[in-house]
Design an enzyme around this catalytic site. Structure first.
Site, short mmCIF file in Angstrom:
data_model
loop_
_atom_site.label_atom_id
_atom_site.label_comp_id
_atom_site.label_asym_id
_atom_site.label_seq_id
_atom_site.Cartn_x
_atom_site.Cartn_y
_atom_site.Cartn_z
CB SER A 99 -0.96 -0.04 1.18
OG SER A 99 -1.87 1.04 1.11
CG HIS A 100 0.10 3.66 3.25
ND1 HIS A 100 -0.83 2.65 3.31
CD2 HIS A 100 0.55 3.84 4.49
CE1 HIS A 100 -0.94 2.24 4.56
NE2 HIS A 100 -0.11 2.93 5.30
CG ASP A 155 -2.55 4.05 -1.58
OD1 ASP A 155 -3.30 3.95 -2.58
OD2 ASP A 155 -2.45 3.17 -0.71
CG ASP A 174 -2.57 -0.37 -2.65
OD1 ASP A 174 -2.48 0.76 -2.13
OD2 ASP A 174 -3.31 -1.26 -2.19
CG ASP A 218 -5.95 0.86 -1.25
OD1 ASP A 218 -5.04 1.73 -1.13
OD2 ASP A 218 -5.98 -0.19 -0.58
NE ARG A 219 -3.95 4.17 2.97
CZ ARG A 219 -3.49 4.33 4.19
NH1 ARG A 219 -2.96 5.49 4.53
NH2 ARG A 219 -3.52 3.36 5.07
CE LYS A 262 -7.54 1.84 1.82
NZ LYS A 262 -7.37 1.03 3.03
C1 G1P Z 1 -4.15 1.47 8.18
C2 G1P Z 1 -5.37 2.33 8.33
C3 G1P Z 1 -6.61 1.52 8.02
C4 G1P Z 1 -6.48 0.91 6.62
C5 G1P Z 1 -5.18 0.14 6.50
C6 G1P Z 1 -4.95 -0.35 5.08
O1 G1P Z 1 -4.21 0.39 9.08
O2 G1P Z 1 -5.45 2.89 9.61
O3 G1P Z 1 -7.75 2.33 8.11
O4 G1P Z 1 -7.57 0.06 6.35
O5 G1P Z 1 -4.08 0.97 6.87
O6 G1P Z 1 -4.86 0.71 4.17
P1 G1P Z 1 -3.44 0.40 10.50
O7 G1P Z 1 -1.99 0.65 10.21
O8 G1P Z 1 -4.03 1.54 11.29
O9 G1P Z 1 -3.74 -0.94 11.10
ZN ZN Z 2 -3.29 1.34 -0.33
#
Ligand code: G1P
Ligand code: ZN
Length: 538
Positions: free
Chosen positions: A112-113, A276, A278, A280-281, A375
């Site tokens: 992801s990010h 982000d 991947d 999804d954000r 998302k």
């Molecule tokens: C974080 C975000 C959560 C999201 C997840 C994946 O998880 O807070 O809302 O679904 O990334 O993108 P966390 O690191 O808080 O467990």
């Molecule tokens: Zn992501």
């Protein structure tokens, strides 16, 4: 030739909030990746001859793991693999490809990010046939498998040429390399009024989209520039790079600073957005204004019917527990369902599948709908563009009118990254032990550790965050991240409700100052973690 390779199990392959995430160097360890993929396959039943979707966000090691996964899928008996060209698929696009092709499931390669590159992070996630992240009972079963795995199956075939579109065979299994953007763009064209958005852009409305050198660059160029007619250069950082150019591909005020300075500063375009690693954000900013993800969810819920795909209205809205309560007010007014779930998109899947909700969101820059089971960053941007094109107002006007109508939920999240795990656990355990004694202090009317009963499958999930709820509806929430790869990250979410529109133009850090001070002291944050200030404020 199919071969069975003896291996020894790992004890640390427990999927977190969103799949298994580790340093690239961990995934590069002998058999580490293969073991996890085999553990996934061992848990699944009845996939012989069926279709598996594979794709990732293009981060460093993506290209290798795609090949490993293809060979292992063939050896384990899948009939067909659909893979994005170059091994690429954004997470929401992968969800769409799974659903559209009636696939058995999908393997999504992403952290992801989180930063990428040889010293960055990597991740593997399994999504089920509904296109959504596997539920906890499957991820826990995968973890159990991984702790006892003795062998995995693969083939000795050569790498597939992923640059070329079309079909080939690996040990009798067909491999189809598809354009990663095409199906997704078609899906978006069915949901939003592209003609109307095109005329908005033609009339001089200006925008910038920051692909953050990650997966959404190609999606943004095709959709915003080619299909909607935005000028070339609308997409910045549009080429996916294995190390995201050395940046954090996280669309927030800190990591998308250049875009935010330009648009919020008021001298740039009318509208700015980012996605982000991947895809999804999403981050939404307008001239002079930053839209918090919680407000964006509420505004989207209130205005979704302006987009053709949602013209009949939405069935309900779900938000993760730490997300502000702004969306609840919209649901109440519309008389639609409203749900509060634990953090993580996987908890929305059942509600979406059952038709109980149409729109979902999280404070962590995640918004989406029933069009896929993830998302979706580009979807959120298009939803905003469709709303802007219909209302013919600025972002700032839409947001301030929303607050005037519903009241403003002032909101902030303070993250304390890479604190010692022991200290973070002590802090949360300490709060948990003191919960009963906190009720009554400082107008706290409820103090608990959030638990969720899924209304669809009846499953119960406990330990999802410490909540302090005040008499006037204000909330302080503490939880530990489930996506980090080093140390612990403490997240503190602070929210207060202000109905009076004369008091809607404060900086959230100012409006929430006394709650922030209380949140730090009641949890002994500085004493326990040694941190006087958070590392990231969003
Ligand atoms: C974080 C975000 C959560 C999201 C997840 C994946 O998880 O807070 O809302 O679904 O990334 O993108 P966390 O690191 O808080 O467990
Ligand atoms: Zn992501």
């Amino acid at each position: 030739m199919i071969k069975t390779v003896a291996t020894t199990p790992f004890q640390d392959q427990r999927p977190g909030t969103s799949g298994l995430r580790k340093k690239v160097t961990v995934f590069q360890g002998a058999n580490y990746t293969e073991n996890f993929i085999q553990s996934i396959f061992n848990v699944l039943e009845g996939f012989a001859g069926k279709t598996l979707v594979i794709g990732g966000d293009g981060r460093f090691y993506n290209d290798r793991v795609v090949q490993i996964a293809i060979r292992m899928a063939a050896a384990n008996g899948f009939g067909r693999v659909i893979v994005g060209q170059g091994g690429l698929l954004s997470t929401p696009a992968a969800s769409n490809v799974i659903r559209k092709n009636g696939a058995f499931g999908g393997i999504i390669l992403s952290a992801s990010h989180n930063p990428g590159g040889p010293d960055g992070d990597f991740g593997i996630k399994y999504n089920a046939s509904n296109g959504g992240p596997a539920p906890e009972k499957i991820t826990e079963a995968i973890f159990a498998q991984s702790k006892a795995l003795a062998s995995y199956k693969t083939t000795d075939t050569a790498d597939i040429d992923l640059a070329r579109l079309g079909a080939t065979k690996v040990e009798g299994m067909s491999v189809e390399v598809i354009d990663p953007v095409a199906d997704y763009a078609t899906l978006m064209q069915g949901l939003f009024d592209f003609d109307l958005i095109r005329s908005l852009i033609k009339s001089g409305f200006s925008m910038k989209f920051d692909g953050m050198s990650a997966i959404t660059g190609p999606y943004g160029s095709r959709i915003f520039e080619d299909l909607l007619g935005a000028p070339k250069g609308t997409v910045m950082n549009g080429t996916p790079l294995p190390d995201f150019g050395g940046h954090h591909p996280d669309p927030n005020l800190v990591h998308a600073k250049e875009l935010c300075d330009l648009v919020i500063g008021g001298k740039g375009p009318d509208f700015g957005a980012a996605s982000d690693g991947d895809g999804d954000r999403n981050l939404i900013v307008g001239k002079g204004i930053y839209v918090t993800p919680s407000d964006s969810l509420a505004i989207i819920a209130a205005n979704a019917a302006l987009a053709p795909g949602y013209a009949k209205g939405i069935a309900g809205v779900a938000r993760s527990m730490p997300t502000s309560c702004a969306a609840d007010r919209v649901a109440q007014k519309l008389g639609i369902n409203q749900f509060e779930t634990p953090t993580g998109w996987k908890f929305f899947g059942n509600l979406l599948d059952a038709g109980k909700v149409t729109v979902c969101g999280e404070e962590s820059f995640g918004t989406g709908s029933n069009h896929v089971r993830e998302k979706d960053g580009v979807w959120a941007v298009l939803m905003w563009l469709n709303i802007l094109a219909r209302r013919k107002e600025s972002v700032a006007s839409i947001v301030t009118k929303h607050w005037a109508e519903y009241g403003r939920n002032y909101y902030t999240r303070h993250d304390y990254e890479e604190v010692a795990s022991d200290a973070a656990n002590a802090l949360v355990n300490g709060l948990r032990a003191r919960l009963p004694s906190l009720v009554g202090q400082n107008n706290i009317v409820k103090a608990d550790d959030f638990a969720y009963d899924d209304p669809v499958d009846g499953s119960r999930t406990t330990g999802q965050g410490i909540r302090l709820i005040f008499a006037n509806g204000a909330r302080i929430i503490y939880r530990l991240s489930g996506t980090g790869t080093s140390g612990a990250t403490l997240r503190v979410y602070i929210e207060d409700y202000q109905p009076d529109s004369a008091r809607h133009n404060l900086d959230p850090q100012v409006a929430l100052a006394s709650l922030i001070t209380y949140a730090r002291s009641v949890a002994d944050i500085e004493k326990l973690t040694g941190r006087a200030e958070p590392t990231v404020i969003t």
